[in-house]
Design an enzyme around this catalytic site. Structure first.
Site, short mmCIF file in Angstrom:
data_model
loop_
_atom_site.label_atom_id
_atom_site.label_comp_id
_atom_site.label_asym_id
_atom_site.label_seq_id
_atom_site.Cartn_x
_atom_site.Cartn_y
_atom_site.Cartn_z
N ASP A 203 3.14 -11.32 -1.39
CA ASP A 203 2.56 -10.12 -0.79
C ASP A 203 1.06 -10.32 -0.65
O ASP A 203 0.44 -11.10 -1.38
CB ASP A 203 2.84 -8.89 -1.63
CG ASP A 203 2.75 -7.59 -0.82
OD1 ASP A 203 2.67 -7.66 0.43
OD2 ASP A 203 2.75 -6.51 -1.43
N GLY A 204 0.49 -9.61 0.30
CA GLY A 204 -0.95 -9.59 0.50
C GLY A 204 -1.43 -8.15 0.45
O GLY A 204 -0.66 -7.22 0.71
N GLU B 101 -1.36 -11.96 3.64
CA GLU B 101 0.09 -12.19 3.68
C GLU B 101 0.38 -13.67 3.95
O GLU B 101 1.23 -14.27 3.29
CB GLU B 101 0.74 -11.31 4.75
CG GLU B 101 0.69 -9.83 4.50
CD GLU B 101 1.71 -9.31 3.50
OE1 GLU B 101 2.50 -10.10 2.94
OE2 GLU B 101 1.71 -8.09 3.26
N ASP C 86 7.36 -9.12 2.78
CA ASP C 86 7.51 -7.81 3.41
C ASP C 86 6.73 -7.75 4.71
O ASP C 86 6.60 -6.69 5.31
CB ASP C 86 7.12 -6.67 2.46
CG ASP C 86 5.67 -6.72 2.01
OD1 ASP C 86 4.88 -7.55 2.54
OD2 ASP C 86 5.30 -5.93 1.12
N HIS D 213 7.31 -1.81 -0.86
CA HIS D 213 7.20 -0.54 -1.59
C HIS D 213 8.52 0.22 -1.59
O HIS D 213 8.55 1.43 -1.48
CB HIS D 213 6.08 0.33 -1.01
CG HIS D 213 4.79 -0.42 -0.88
ND1 HIS D 213 3.99 -0.74 -1.96
CD2 HIS D 213 4.18 -0.96 0.19
CE1 HIS D 213 2.94 -1.41 -1.55
NE2 HIS D 213 3.03 -1.57 -0.24
N ASP E 222 3.03 -7.46 -5.14
CA ASP E 222 2.09 -6.44 -4.68
C ASP E 222 1.05 -6.13 -5.75
O ASP E 222 -0.14 -6.04 -5.46
CB ASP E 222 2.85 -5.17 -4.28
CG ASP E 222 1.92 -4.06 -3.85
OD1 ASP E 222 1.24 -4.23 -2.82
OD2 ASP E 222 1.85 -3.03 -4.55
#
Length: 153
Positions: free
Chosen positions: A16-17, A54, A76, A130, A140
């Protein structure tokens, strides 16, 4: 991670970024899983975008796998997944230009991602961000914490 290329147990990487402002201070995070081993990695940049973070998460995650491996990479980011599975071949054949003959954004990171993929057999899986995916939530938290270190620094 795998000691030899012969072990076909997949390495799973969740990435994740995060960006505090877009552009702004950013962070990336990745959780690597292999058999019963887990490794968390992260990093930050002072002035970046969410898409760059990302991409960086995926690159650094793949680079952390030292032996050629089967990898399942969870992201994501539809930007990352679609870019690497659908768009990058066309960009490469067009000299890193879009169909509209504009330079591909983040081309240097796309080149790094292509290079990082060459050592491995990578399957790209999208997960909803999320939404309670355990490892996406960890990635995250890593990315957000890394981005906050830039502000604190």
């Amino acid at each position: 991670m795998p000691d030899t290329a012969d072990d076909r147990t997949p390495v799973e990487i969740s990435t994740d970024g995060a960006c505090l402002g877009n552009p702004g201070p950013g962070g990336w995070g990745a959780v690597l899983r292999y058999k019963r081993h887990e490794k968390e990695i992260s990093g930050a940049e002072p002035n970046t975008t969410n898409n760059r973070m990302e991409l960086t998460a995926a690159i650094r995650g793949l680079e952390a796998v030292t032996a050629p491996s089967t990898v399942i990479l969870y992201t994501d980011s539809t930007y990352v997944r679609n870019g690497i599975t659908k768009w990058v071949t066309g960009w490469q054949s067009n000299g890193w230009m879009t169909k509209d003959r504009k330079p591909v954004k983040n081309a240097e990171l796309w080149r790094e991602l292509v290079a990082a993929c060459e050592r491995h057999d990578v399957e790209w899986r999208w997960v909803k961000g999320h939404a309670g995916d355990h490892y996406n939530e960890i990635a995250d938290r890593l990315a957000t914490a890394a981005a906050r270190t830039v502000n604190a620094g």
